[in-house]
Write a protein that holds these residues in place. Sequence first.
Motif, PDB file in Angstrom:
ATOM      1  N   VAL A 113      -4.576   6.647   4.955  1.00  0.00           N
ATOM      2  CA  VAL A 113      -3.144   6.366   4.786  1.00  0.00           C
ATOM      3  C   VAL A 113      -2.827   5.863   3.387  1.00  0.00           C
ATOM      4  O   VAL A 113      -1.673   5.792   2.988  1.00  0.00           O
ATOM      5  N   CYS A 114      -3.859   5.495   2.619  1.00  0.00           N
ATOM      6  CA  CYS A 114      -3.648   4.970   1.270  1.00  0.00           C
ATOM      7  C   CYS A 114      -4.948   5.170   0.508  1.00  0.00           C
ATOM      8  O   CYS A 114      -6.022   5.041   1.090  1.00  0.00           O
ATOM      9  N   ALA A 156       0.848  -1.193   0.000  1.00  0.00           N
ATOM     10  CA  ALA A 156       0.000   0.000   0.000  1.00  0.00           C
ATOM     11  C   ALA A 156       0.880   1.239   0.000  1.00  0.00           C
ATOM     12  O   ALA A 156       1.706   1.422   0.901  1.00  0.00           O
ATOM     13  N   GLY A 187      -5.987   3.294  -1.881  1.00  0.00           N
ATOM     14  CA  GLY A 187      -6.563   1.988  -2.204  1.00  0.00           C
ATOM     15  C   GLY A 187      -6.842   1.757  -3.678  1.00  0.00           C
ATOM     16  O   GLY A 187      -7.631   0.887  -4.026  1.00  0.00           O
ATOM     17  N   ARG A 240      -8.702  -2.657   2.368  1.00  0.00           N
ATOM     18  CA  ARG A 240      -8.736  -1.412   1.602  1.00  0.00           C
ATOM     19  C   ARG A 240      -9.626  -0.387   2.301  1.00  0.00           C
ATOM     20  O   ARG A 240      -9.301   0.792   2.381  1.00  0.00           O
ATOM     21  N   THR A 275      -2.075   2.180  10.904  1.00  0.00           N
ATOM     22  CA  THR A 275      -2.557   0.969  10.255  1.00  0.00           C
ATOM     23  C   THR A 275      -2.379  -0.228  11.184  1.00  0.00           C
ATOM     24  O   THR A 275      -3.271  -1.071  11.298  1.00  0.00           O
ATOM     25  N   PHE A 322      -2.333   0.307  -4.456  1.00  0.00           N
ATOM     26  CA  PHE A 322      -2.717  -0.776  -3.542  1.00  0.00           C
ATOM     27  C   PHE A 322      -2.536  -2.050  -4.368  1.00  0.00           C
ATOM     28  O   PHE A 322      -3.327  -2.353  -5.253  1.00  0.00           O
ATOM     29  N   MET A 371       1.706   4.832   0.834  1.00  0.00           N
ATOM     30  CA  MET A 371       1.193   5.729   1.862  1.00  0.00           C
ATOM     31  C   MET A 371       0.979   7.123   1.278  1.00  0.00           C
ATOM     32  O   MET A 371       1.754   7.589   0.451  1.00  0.00           O
ATOM     33  N   MET A 400       1.705   6.811   9.823  1.00  0.00           N
ATOM     34  CA  MET A 400       0.709   6.059   9.056  1.00  0.00           C
ATOM     35  C   MET A 400       0.838   4.554   9.277  1.00  0.00           C
ATOM     36  O   MET A 400      -0.159   3.845   9.356  1.00  0.00           O
ATOM     37  N   VAL A 434      -7.584   1.084   5.237  1.00  0.00           N
ATOM     38  CA  VAL A 434      -6.555   2.085   4.904  1.00  0.00           C
ATOM     39  C   VAL A 434      -7.191   3.369   4.380  1.00  0.00           C
ATOM     40  O   VAL A 434      -6.684   4.465   4.596  1.00  0.00           O
ATOM     41  N   ARG A 435      -8.323   3.217   3.734  1.00  0.00           N
ATOM     42  CA  ARG A 435      -9.018   4.422   3.251  1.00  0.00           C
ATOM     43  C   ARG A 435      -9.637   5.185   4.421  1.00  0.00           C
ATOM     44  O   ARG A 435      -9.585   6.418   4.454  1.00  0.00           O
TER      45      ARG A 435
END
Lengths: 95, 490, 500
Positions: free
Chosen positions: C200-201, C30, C203, C192, C79, C210, C32, C75, C195-196
């Motif tokens: 932090v990502c 992923a 996705g 996903r 996570t 991702f 960042m 981040m 992280v969304r």
Amino acid sequence: MSIDAATVKHVATLARLRVTPEEVAQYAEQLSRILTLMEALGRLPTEDVEPMSHAVAMAIPEREDVVCHLNQREALLACAPESEHGHFCVPKMIE
Amino acid sequence: MDLARITLKQAADLLHRRALSAVELTQFFLERINAHNPTLNAYITVDAEGALADARQADACLARGEATPLTGIPLAVKDLFCTKGLRTTCASRMLADFIPPYESTVTRRLREAGMVVLGKTNMDEFAMGSSNETSYFGPVKNPWDHSRIPGGSSGGSAAAVAAGLCVAALGTDTGGSIRQPAALSGITGLKPTYGRVSRYGMIAFASSLDQAGPMTRSVEDAALLLQGMAGHDPLDSTSIDQAVEEYVEQLSGGVSAQERMRGLRIGIPKEYFTDGLSESVHKALQEAIERFQELGAQCQSVSLPTTAYAIPTYYIIAPAEASSNLARYDGIRFGYRCEQPEDLLDMFARSRSEGFGAEVKRRIMLGTYVLSSGYYDAYYRQAQKVRRLIADDFHNAFTQVDLLLTPTAPETAFRIGEKKEDPVKMYLSDIFTINVNLAGLPALSLPCGFDAQNLPIGMQLIGRPLQESSLLRVGHSFQQVTDWHQRSPL
Amino acid sequence: MNHKKIALRSGTEQALATGYETVIGLEVHAQMLTQSKIFCGCPTRFGADANTQICPVCAAFPGVLPVLNREAVQMAIKTGLAIHGQIRLLSEFSRKNYFYPDLPAGYQISQYELPIVEQGHLMIDSPERGEGIRIGITRIHMEVDAGKSLHEGIVGGSWVDLNRTGTPLMEIVSEPDLRSSAEAGEYLKKLRAIVRYLGVCDGNMEEGSFRCDANVSVRLRGASAFGTRCELKNLNSIRNVMRAIDYEVERQIELLEEGGKVIQETRLWNADLNSSRPMRGKEDAHDYRYFPEPDLPPLRLTAERVAAISAVLPELPDAKALRFQEQYQLSHYDAGVLTSSRELADFFEAVAAEAAALGQANAKMAANWVTGELAARLNRDGVEIQHSPVTPGQLGKLVAMIQQGTLSGKLAKEVFEILCNEGGDPQQIAEQRGMRQVSDEGAIDAAIEQVLANNPEDVAQYRAGKSKILGFLVGQVMKATQGKANPGLVNQRLLAKLAE
């Protein structure tokens, strides 16, 4: 400890070095001698010793997440043996 | 006064008194380089134009009264500090045409302080060597005897200082590369505590051991130059974030050498005075010990039991790190690329094989081997453990004494070609210097005598972490009562 | 070929049918969402001109050094906490050594022996094993992304673009706890979403921010040892992950059934051909020669720093879904759908809040509208919930009107269409277009009288016991009122009249 020709060739491949047959023999001999020197280390009792990977004990510093950037493309590409259309060029790669 | 033998301190005084201009001083050294470098091969690149431009700026600065103690001083820079717009080769075919678009922190600081960069000095290729014989640009000659090596890897810097081809020089020290050539060339060299001087822009050999330092004609000069180099750098994550001491001020502090030395406890590690030590070096060290005792220091024997393990430890860790550090030389973004590569693999292998010299390749092979699957624990991890034992030895010694006194090298300068074909023999010549790098400690090498062939002998003072000022003070005291450092091959 | 295509869709079923069990572990990379790269100040923006976002550090020029981006660490910790992992207070960076044109240093700075996060997990709903299956996450570590090589349309060579080099990555490694392609899909969706939620990502699998590699093996059901696994690469959507796994499971079972052996290898998925093939053998066996990165001291975290991050973590999908079930009386399924993205969940809550403000506290209908009508519309137009043509305020009002009985479901759909196309206030739209529901008993009674009078035979049949006739009569009343009558009320009044 002695290193054979096959090992020399394998290590050379890992290191991306081309070695001639004479060099293979030379490396085998020299590396074997050097490694013999190193065998002394195995005689020290070190079970409880923490490996030391840094000369000075410190913690990693962290920087703030701030963009600090100038477009240096031309200056950096100017160092390259071969560049084209803003890219570094290499021989054809097959994935 | 013979300008060729001038110290940094003396030159600064002349410049500040305006008795001499920076341009005159620079021109003087450029002319000397022209005359003597073809013989000595101390410089790889001379930047006459840049140096004179720097000198003119320095003179303007001096005229405005904005000068620092380093303003206008002609400096020789080991050719592994990246200098923006000035070719930086690391004495390798790999980088023979590399012109960095960026500046190392050390040279940037010294330039900002007004120093004049005369050029880039010869060295062992990628700083791998103890004799300066591995340079792609040919060996450097020892100014004391042209048939001998000046030491390495900072051999060009050492020769330039000894032969009066600069006022002071920059070196780097991974296993003794400042101290050993300083000793063999009869000059003063300091390897600071790991992390005291920024490594940013210094082309890496072994990242956990590399450290830059001054190479000069006196301890006082070393203090002056170090003052301009040292300090925290946010661009180097291993740089120590602590205020820099006032090295120059602390040198003498107005009191006599005797007063400074009284009660000082100097440890003499018995493991350093063994069979391998040459007679003349042993004798010179004995005399130095006596000198220190006369000055009021207490000299006592101490033990560093793991000393004998330093060479195998070093020759695992340094090549391992080097094998990785030198992976970036792949013929893509900078540096040498072979002619007409057949494919990618051919380009990598041939560019690297043709671009690197024999010793560099040998160490890459060794480093790759000790990190490879199945050998990591036996070699690399074991070496890291022994590294801690070596560091602990020093730590223990420093509970009994304030600093350690040792020979810098087991013998004086050997002949060019004498050990070139025997890597093991060559590696053993680093025996007294490498454990200091493994432990990250500061150490100073300074002249303490001459052998029967009139070749210089150096001694090494090793201090506690960040105790550069203490080393400099003791070294300065020694130079106040001796004149070894004032002898010159000129 | 044909046979293979049919079987493709049923790798899991085939495994079940033939007595095999599928074992899957996923490695997710992923990117960042930091502003700058992990070890230098270059921007991480996607899509810039080649090599315009590089510097001597990320391009690994001689002598330069890395400096760690604090936000990347933050981040990774976020996570790690979100997946219930243990945050190591001492972790370290290592070098992973290999040569490749898009890896400029010749090594990747990664974490090896001491990663920042260990021993986490997340929960998925498995179509085969039921709700709440725990999937272990072995570790999360930080590392640098590589650059990109371009081959197509370039004569005589390849090009290297290092813009992406040095972008911070988290590698999230699952335990081999997944047992079907569907579970793999659920795991990826959940990860996903997390992280969304954390920001932090982004996705985005298509753009490669991702990325997922799958380790797949099969074994006879009941066996304790794992089978030989293959690593699948080039999976640029969840759908492709699932298809590639199904293909691989089937391939391995066929091999084993024919008496063959699975060879451990890396296989490259080709989505166009619906098949995978072994990657062209790298020149030599991998030997990454990991060792601690000498340019970076160990990363030391304090418990306080971790606690401070923990204290400001947003509500995460599972917690939100649980709360939705309790607070809004939603089903596990609905709550799961609504919390699949933070934006959707926020939208739903705003709709429910608007309806509640108008006196209608039952959120079930709000949920149905968001997951039904609205979702279908957005899906049709390929629009994200953030860009919904209908605001939560509008939809909340609409839902309240239905619940108040002032708008029938049928008319509400018409109003919704108008809202989507023209915007406006639902109440005004209904009034202006005469679409308000008639709940006036007098008017409804009058319409009923009329219908009963016009259909005496049907009334008689109903009263004789043909209760089905009621629906017909209701329909007639609705017709007579142009569909505006409140159907509930019509039903109720009609029954009363017929009982007279």
